[in-house]
Motif scaffolding. Structure first.
Motif, PDB file in Angstrom:
ATOM      1  N   UNK A   1       0.508  -1.545   0.577  1.00 48.89           N
ATOM      2  CA  UNK A   1      -0.240   0.052  -0.291  1.00 48.89           C
ATOM      3  C   UNK A   1       0.819   1.634   0.053  1.00 48.89           C
ATOM      4  N   UNK A   2       2.214   1.054   0.629  1.00 46.13           N
ATOM      5  CA  UNK A   2       2.983   2.176   0.526  1.00 46.13           C
ATOM      6  C   UNK A   2       3.952   1.646  -0.736  1.00 46.13           C
ATOM      7  N   UNK A   3       4.281   1.409  -0.909  1.00 46.76           N
ATOM      8  CA  UNK A   3       4.537   1.513  -2.705  1.00 46.76           C
ATOM      9  C   UNK A   3       3.070   2.665  -3.286  1.00 46.76           C
ATOM     10  N   UNK A   4       2.311   1.999  -3.259  1.00 46.96           N
ATOM     11  CA  UNK A   4       1.331   2.052  -4.510  1.00 46.96           C
ATOM     12  C   UNK A   4       0.741   4.050  -3.967  1.00 46.96           C
ATOM     13  N   UNK A   5       0.920   4.444  -2.914  1.00 46.46           N
ATOM     14  CA  UNK A   5       1.411   5.674  -2.493  1.00 46.46           C
ATOM     15  C   UNK A   5       2.679   6.235  -3.187  1.00 46.46           C
ATOM     16  N   UNK A   6       3.772   5.962  -3.562  1.00 42.80           N
ATOM     17  CA  UNK A   6       4.937   6.636  -3.627  1.00 42.80           C
ATOM     18  C   UNK A   6       4.931   7.722  -4.762  1.00 42.80           C
ATOM     19  N   UNK A   7       5.724   9.201  -4.616  1.00 43.14           N
ATOM     20  CA  UNK A   7       5.853  10.243  -5.544  1.00 43.14           C
ATOM     21  C   UNK A   7       6.908  10.095  -6.561  1.00 43.14           C
ATOM     22  N   UNK A   8       7.615   9.166  -5.893  1.00 43.90           N
ATOM     23  CA  UNK A   8       8.785   9.062  -6.764  1.00 43.90           C
ATOM     24  C   UNK A   8       9.282   7.868  -5.903  1.00 43.90           C
ATOM     25  N   UNK A   9       9.239   6.377  -6.861  1.00 45.90           N
ATOM     26  CA  UNK A   9       9.484   5.288  -6.999  1.00 45.90           C
ATOM     27  C   UNK A   9      10.522   5.159  -7.416  1.00 45.90           C
ATOM     28  N   UNK A  10      12.636   4.699  -7.216  1.00 46.88           N
ATOM     29  CA  UNK A  10      13.392   4.854  -8.188  1.00 46.88           C
ATOM     30  C   UNK A  10      13.943   2.895  -7.429  1.00 46.88           C
ATOM     31  N   UNK A  11      13.518   2.146  -9.015  1.00 46.93           N
ATOM     32  CA  UNK A  11      14.513   1.010  -8.655  1.00 46.93           C
ATOM     33  C   UNK A  11      15.706   0.731  -8.789  1.00 46.93           C
ATOM     34  N   UNK A  12      15.856   0.731  -7.632  1.00 45.51           N
ATOM     35  CA  UNK A  12      17.905   0.268  -7.814  1.00 45.51           C
ATOM     36  C   UNK A  12      18.353  -0.713  -7.305  1.00 45.51           C
ATOM     37  N   UNK A  13      17.742  -1.710  -8.251  1.00 44.32           N
ATOM     38  CA  UNK A  13      18.116  -3.290  -8.723  1.00 44.32           C
ATOM     39  C   UNK A  13      18.897  -3.491  -9.257  1.00 44.32           C
ATOM     40  N   UNK A  14      19.547  -2.198 -10.369  1.00 45.73           N
ATOM     41  CA  UNK A  14      20.975  -2.848 -11.830  1.00 45.73           C
ATOM     42  C   UNK A  14      21.327  -1.045 -10.622  1.00 45.73           C
ATOM     43  N   UNK A  15      21.353  -0.525  -9.792  1.00 38.21           N
ATOM     44  CA  UNK A  15      21.816  -0.154  -9.956  1.00 38.21           C
ATOM     45  C   UNK A  15      22.901   0.411  -8.339  1.00 38.21           C
ATOM     46  N   UNK A  16      24.827   1.313  -9.078  1.00 34.61           N
ATOM     47  CA  UNK A  16      25.808   1.218  -8.204  1.00 34.61           C
ATOM     48  C   UNK A  16      25.014   2.442  -6.738  1.00 34.61           C
ATOM     49  N   UNK A  17      25.880   2.110  -5.572  1.00 33.52           N
ATOM     50  CA  UNK A  17      25.859   3.485  -4.758  1.00 33.52           C
ATOM     51  C   UNK A  17      26.077   4.848  -5.855  1.00 33.52           C
ATOM     52  N   UNK A  18      26.842   4.496  -6.773  1.00 38.92           N
ATOM     53  CA  UNK A  18      26.813   6.428  -7.733  1.00 38.92           C
ATOM     54  C   UNK A  18      25.501   6.475  -8.159  1.00 38.92           C
ATOM     55  N   UNK A  19      25.433   5.325  -9.150  1.00 40.95           N
ATOM     56  CA  UNK A  19      24.073   5.951  -9.890  1.00 40.95           C
ATOM     57  C   UNK A  19      23.244   6.235  -9.155  1.00 40.95           C
ATOM     58  N   UNK A  20      23.174   4.930  -7.615  1.00 41.19           N
ATOM     59  CA  UNK A  20      21.560   5.764  -6.531  1.00 41.19           C
ATOM     60  C   UNK A  20      21.687   7.852  -6.382  1.00 41.19           C
ATOM     61  N   UNK A  21      23.366   7.422  -6.071  1.00 45.37           N
ATOM     62  CA  UNK A  21      23.518   9.115  -5.447  1.00 45.37           C
ATOM     63  C   UNK A  21      23.230  10.595  -6.394  1.00 45.37           C
TER      64      UNK A  21
END
Length: 307
Positions: A137-157
């Motif tokens: 239910x919280x995921x459905x309420x997100x304004x911004x959703x970022x999938x980090x599955x293929x992201x490095x910490x640098x890419x997430x930054x």
């Protein structure tokens, strides 16, 4: 003009609620936001947050880190908190949800040998599955959703900085949603368009099991004689308003298209408008509420910068 001076001109104080499954990158996102000069408070009990907001006088944007480790965490409590902040004219609430596939989360726990907070005496996989179900239910309420599955910490930054850099030249976060009127409108929308007047692909047997992300469905919707005029006016209006809202200090704009089932027409409009806005260099996040409900557990990479 420094960052604080820029923020002081706004009528509302930005409050970013950062959440998502354990191991998806929430701590990294919070650290980046702190480096961007946000005021950060992590793992505070939900019951204390309203009092904190009432007592806070700082003009800096505020980040609240929230997850299942919070002492009195509950899904209903978090949703009530989001609604409460959103209804307060002093604040602008944005829910940032860091998502990740079960497979990658499991690998991350294996590499770090950490225990999952929801399964301290069980396997990490058991805790991951339990938490993913809890957070639907919280995921459905997100304004911004970022999938980090293929992201490095640098890419997430880099991704967090693109969404949340503050100051005079900070970008505006634009999210475009599709939904079904049968389930009601999503909350927190700024602009809503009812596209049930367009040709419905559902009545074409060959298209019924497809959705608006498929080219065949998009082509069918676009053959409606009213489509071009409608779409061009919506795009023109959006491009007119975005710079005005940005100048006024607004940091997030939510646009939504609704149809009967939330599978064909509304999804097609979201896909087409997002591509058009990206061509004009607006950063766009896509949310297909009904498709996400069907595919929960298979996160989408929803962030786009250009087509």
């Amino acid at each position: 003009m420094d960052r604080d001076d820029t923020l002081q001109t706004k009528d509302q104080r930005l409050v970013v609620l950062v959440t998502g499954p354990s191991g998806a990158g929430r701590s990294t996102a919070i650290n980046v936001l702190e480096d961007l000069d946000y005021e950060v408070i992590d793992n505070i009990p939900l019951s204390i947050i309203p009092k904190l907001l009432d007592a806070s006088s700082s003009g800096r944007p505020l980040v609240l880190g929230l997850d299942v480790r919070n002492r009195d965490f509950s899904v209903s409590g978090l949703i009530e908190l989001v609604d409460s902040i959103g209804s307060n004219e002093q604040f602008e609430a944005t829910v940032l949800y860091l998502d990740c596939t079960d497979e990658v989360l499991s690998r991350r726990y294996s590499e770090t040998r950490r225990r999952h907070p929801l399964a301290p005496a069980e396997t990490a996989q058991a805790g991951i599955a339990r938490e993913q179900d809890l957070l639907v239910p919280i995921r459905a309420r997100a304004d911004i959703l970022i999938d980090t599955s293929v992201m490095s910490p640098h890419e997430l930054r880099d991704e967090i900085e693109r969404w949340f850099s503050i100051g005079k030249h900070a970008p505006m976060a634009v999210s475009v949603h599709s939904f079904s009127y049968k389930r009601g409108m999503p909350r927190g929308l700024d602009m809503v368009f009812d596209v049930r007047f367009l040709k419905n692909p559902y009545w074409e047997v060959s298209l019924r099991d497809l959705n608006g992300q498929d080219e065949a469905v998009q082509s069918h919707v676009m053959t409606d004689e009213r489509y071009d005029a409608f779409f061009n006016k919506v795009l023109e209006l959006t491009l007119l308003l975005l710079p005005a809202y940005l100048e006024e200090g607004k940091r997030h704009l939510s646009i939504a298209f609704g149809c009967t089932g939330g599978q064909h027409r509304s999804v097609a409009l979201v896909e087409n408008l997002s591509k058009a806005l990206a061509k004009h260099d607006w950063q766009v996040s896509i949310r297909h509420r009904e498709l996400e409900r069907r595919q929960i557990g298979v996160p989408q990479n929803v962030s786009r910068t250009k087509a």
